[in-house]
Design a protein around this motif. Structure first.
Motif, PDB file in Angstrom:
ATOM      1  N   SER A  92      -8.857  -2.856  -2.322  1.00 30.84           N
ATOM      2  CA  SER A  92      -8.005  -2.652  -1.144  1.00 30.84           C
ATOM      3  C   SER A  92      -8.317  -3.710  -0.102  1.00 30.84           C
ATOM      4  CB  SER A  92      -8.208  -1.239  -0.583  1.00 30.84           C
ATOM      5  OG  SER A  92      -9.522  -1.114  -0.079  1.00 30.84           O
ATOM      6  N   CYS A  93      -7.516  -3.746   0.993  1.00 33.42           N
ATOM      7  CA  CYS A  93      -7.649  -4.843   1.960  1.00 33.42           C
ATOM      8  C   CYS A  93      -8.923  -4.712   2.795  1.00 33.42           C
ATOM      9  CB  CYS A  93      -6.406  -4.924   2.848  1.00 33.42           C
ATOM     10  SG  CYS A  93      -6.378  -3.748   4.222  1.00 33.42           S
ATOM     11  N   GLY A  94      -9.407  -3.475   2.991  1.00 36.96           N
ATOM     12  CA  GLY A  94     -10.635  -3.266   3.757  1.00 36.96           C
ATOM     13  C   GLY A  94     -10.457  -3.389   5.258  1.00 36.96           C
ATOM     14  N   LYS A  95      -9.218  -3.630   5.723  1.00 36.18           N
ATOM     15  CA  LYS A  95      -8.998  -3.922   7.152  1.00 36.18           C
ATOM     16  C   LYS A  95      -7.969  -3.008   7.801  1.00 36.18           C
ATOM     17  CE  LYS A  95      -9.791  -8.787   6.134  1.00 36.18           C
ATOM     18  NZ  LYS A  95      -9.136 -10.080   5.929  1.00 36.18           N
ATOM     19  N   CYS A  96      -7.090  -2.380   7.019  1.00 43.36           N
ATOM     20  CA  CYS A  96      -6.010  -1.586   7.616  1.00 43.36           C
ATOM     21  C   CYS A  96      -6.542  -0.234   8.088  1.00 43.36           C
ATOM     22  CB  CYS A  96      -4.870  -1.404   6.612  1.00 43.36           C
ATOM     23  SG  CYS A  96      -5.283  -0.315   5.235  1.00 43.36           S
ATOM     24  N   THR A  97      -5.706   0.540   8.792  1.00 48.76           N
ATOM     25  CA  THR A  97      -6.172   1.822   9.336  1.00 48.76           C
ATOM     26  C   THR A  97      -6.583   2.773   8.215  1.00 48.76           C
ATOM     27  OG1 THR A  97      -3.865   2.475   9.511  1.00 48.76           O
ATOM     28  CG2 THR A  97      -4.935   1.746  11.535  1.00 48.76           C
ATOM     29  N   ALA A  98      -5.872   2.748   7.090  1.00 53.45           N
ATOM     30  CA  ALA A  98      -6.240   3.617   5.970  1.00 53.45           C
ATOM     31  C   ALA A  98      -7.615   3.238   5.432  1.00 53.45           C
ATOM     32  CB  ALA A  98      -5.189   3.521   4.864  1.00 53.45           C
ATOM     33  N   CYS A  99      -7.819   1.948   5.213  1.00 51.56           N
ATOM     34  CA  CYS A  99      -9.116   1.483   4.699  1.00 51.56           C
ATOM     35  C   CYS A  99     -10.250   1.825   5.661  1.00 51.56           C
ATOM     36  CB  CYS A  99      -9.077  -0.022   4.449  1.00 51.56           C
ATOM     37  SG  CYS A  99      -8.236  -0.488   2.929  1.00 51.56           S
ATOM     38  N   ILE A 100     -10.016   1.602   6.947  1.00 48.43           N
ATOM     39  CA  ILE A 100     -11.056   1.879   7.942  1.00 48.43           C
ATOM     40  C   ILE A 100     -11.397   3.364   7.958  1.00 48.43           C
ATOM     41  CG2 ILE A 100     -11.531   1.888  10.436  1.00 48.43           C
ATOM     42  CD1 ILE A 100      -9.844  -0.719  10.529  1.00 48.43           C
ATOM     43  N   HIS A 106      -4.915   4.905   0.100  1.00 42.98           N
ATOM     44  CA  HIS A 106      -3.670   4.908   0.882  1.00 42.98           C
ATOM     45  C   HIS A 106      -3.310   3.499   1.357  1.00 42.98           C
ATOM     46  CE1 HIS A 106      -3.017   9.342   1.822  1.00 42.98           C
ATOM     47  NE2 HIS A 106      -4.118   9.322   1.106  1.00 42.98           N
ATOM     48  N   CYS A 107      -4.173   2.522   1.090  1.00 41.90           N
ATOM     49  CA  CYS A 107      -3.951   1.148   1.568  1.00 41.90           C
ATOM     50  C   CYS A 107      -2.683   0.588   0.923  1.00 41.90           C
ATOM     51  CB  CYS A 107      -5.165   0.282   1.201  1.00 41.90           C
ATOM     52  SG  CYS A 107      -4.951  -1.469   1.553  1.00 41.90           S
ATOM     53  N   ARG A 108      -1.812   0.015   1.750  1.00 36.63           N
ATOM     54  CA  ARG A 108      -0.545  -0.518   1.236  1.00 36.63           C
ATOM     55  C   ARG A 108      -0.762  -1.730   0.334  1.00 36.63           C
ATOM     56  NH1 ARG A 108       4.098   0.843   4.161  1.00 36.63           N
ATOM     57  NH2 ARG A 108       5.171  -0.261   2.496  1.00 36.63           N
TER      58      ARG A 108
END
Ligand SMILES: [Zn+2]
Length: 342
Positions: A92-100, A106-108
Motif C-alpha cells: 500500500s502507499c503508506g501515506k493516505c488516511t487509510a494507511c495512516i 482500504h488504501c486506494r
C-alpha cells in the motif's frame, strides 16, 4: 535471475520459465531471495486477465513469499541481510488516511505482490521494508509461504468483519481451499462450532482433522438442508463465502435470523440474486471483505509461531513447473496450498 514470466494472458501454457532482470532496489525496499512462493486463485485470475484491470506485461505473478533478505535499501533499519522473512502480500502507499489509520487494505493504491506489480515466482522479489514479517522458525519455507494471503483474508473476514463470537455456528464453504482450511482453524480458535463443506469425503476427513465439527459433502448433500438438520432448524450465525454463484443461494438460505454472510471472492462467478424481503425480514447482514491489515497479519504470525494456527501444504512443485502447478490448482483437487519451491 530465473523467473516465471507471461507476455500475454491465457491458459497455464502462457507461463514461461525464463531469464528476467532482477528488480532495482529503492531506499525503503528489500530484495528477497525467494525460497518458496505459494499460489492463490488470484494467480489464476491475473494469468487469465481481468476486465478493466490492465496488468503490466510482461508480468511475474506470485503473492505469497518466504525467503531470505538478499539486499536492503539505504533507509531500511528493521531487517538485515541474511535474515529469513515472510512477506505481507499487500503493498500500500503508506501515506493516505487509510494507511495512516492502519487500514492498509482500504488504501486506494494498494495492490498485491504479483498483481499490478511483479511478484514472487522468481529467484528475487522486491518489497517494501514494512512488508517484512517475522519468520516462524517452526516452519519450512514452503509452509511459511502458505500463510499470509489466506490466513490474513480469513482472519479479516471472521474476526474484523463478521465479529465471530464464542459458541456461534459458522458455515465454512470450500474447506479444501487455502482460505477454507485457514478459516476452520481460526473459527475453532475463537470457540465457534464449525460446519464445513467440500466436494469429496477425503477432503471432509481432512477438514475434521483441522477441527470441523460437522461435515457436508456438497456434491451428494444439499447444504441448506444439512445446516437445518445440524442446527435444529435455526441456521448458522455466520456463513464464510468465497465460492460465489454456485453456492450463493444455499449460503443465504443457511443463515439464522440476524445472521451475517461474509464474502471475499467469487471463484465460480460473480452474479448473485437476493430477495430483499428475505434480507430485511430476517435482519441479515451481507459483508464484503478484502485481504486484511498488516497488523492482523502480525497477530496471525504470532499464533502460527506458537503452533496455534498451521499452514496446510497440499503439494510442492519446482518453480520451473509453475504451469503444471497452475493447472493442478485449477482442477480443485487440492486440500490446502499449492506451493512453488525456488
Ligand atoms: Zn494508502
Amino acid at each position: 535471475m530465473k523467473a516465471i514470466v507471461f507476455q500475454q494472458h491465457g491458459g497455464p501454457d502462457v507461463l514461461r520459465y525464463t531469464d528476467a532482470p532482477a528488480p532495482p532496489l529503492r531506499s525503503n525496499d528489500v530484495l528477497v531471495r525467494v525460497k518458496a512462493c505459494a499460489l492463490n486463485h488470484l494467480d489464476l485470475w491475473v494469468r487469465r486477465g481481468l476486465p478493466n484491470v490492465p496488468i503490466p506485461l510482461p508480468h511475474i505473478p506470485g503473492s505469497d513469499v518466504a525467503g531470505e533478505i538478499a539486499k536492503i535499501g539505504s533507509d531500511v533499519t528493521t531487517v538485515r541481510v541474511g535474515q529469513k522473512v515472510v512477506l505481507a502480500p499487500l503493498v500500500s502507499c503508506g501515506k493516505c488516511t487509510a494507511c495512516i489509520a492502519g487500514l492498509d487494505n482500504h488504501c486506494r493504491q494498494a495492490t498485491n505482490l504479483g498483481y499490478m506489480i511483479d511478484g514472487g515466482c522468481a529467484e528475487f522479489v522486491r518489497a517494501p521494508e514494512v512488508n517484512c514479517l517475522p519468520y516462524p522458525e517452526n516452519l519450512s519455507f514452503e509452509e511459511a509461504a502458505s500463510i499470509p494471503l489466506v490466513f490474513q483474508t480469513a482472519w479479516h473476514m471472521l474476526v474484523a468483519r463478521a465479529e465471530l463470537q464464542p459458541g456461534e455456528d459458522v458455515l465454512i464453504l470450500g474447506a479444501g481451499s487455502g482460505v477454507g482450511s485457514a478459516a476452520i482453524q481460526i473459527a475453532k480458535f475463537f470457540g465457534a462450532r464449525v460446519i464445513a463443506t467440500a466436494g469429496s469425503d477425503e477432503k471432509l476427513q481432512k477438514a475434521r482433522q483441522l477441527g470441523a465439527d460437522h461435515l457436508i459433502n456438497h456434491k451428494s448433500q444439499k447444504i441448506r438442508e444439512e445446516v437445518r438438520r445440524i442446527t435444529n432448524k435455526r441456521g448458522v450465525d455466520v456463513v464464510f463465502e468465497h465460492v460465489g454463484t454456485a453456492t450463493w443461494e444455499e449460503s443465504l438460505a443457511s443463515l439464522a435470523p440476524g445472521g451475517r454472510l461474509v464474502t471475499c471472492g467469487a471463484t465460480t462467478g460473480h452474479d448473485a440474486k437476493l430477495d430483499l424481503r428475505f434480507l430485511f425480514s430476517r435482519q441479515l447482514s451481507l459483508l464484503g471483505s478484502y485481504m486484511g491489515t498488516k497488523s492482523e497479519l502480525h497477530t496471525v504470525m504470532k499464533l502460527v509461531a506458537a503452533g496455534r494456527l498451521k499452514p496446510i501444504v497440499d503439494r510442492v512443485f519446482p518453480l520451473a513447473e509453475a504451469a503444471a502447478a497452475h493447472a493442478y490448482l485449477e482442477s480443485s483437487s487440492q486440500f490446502g496450498k499449492v506451493v512453488l519451491r525456488v
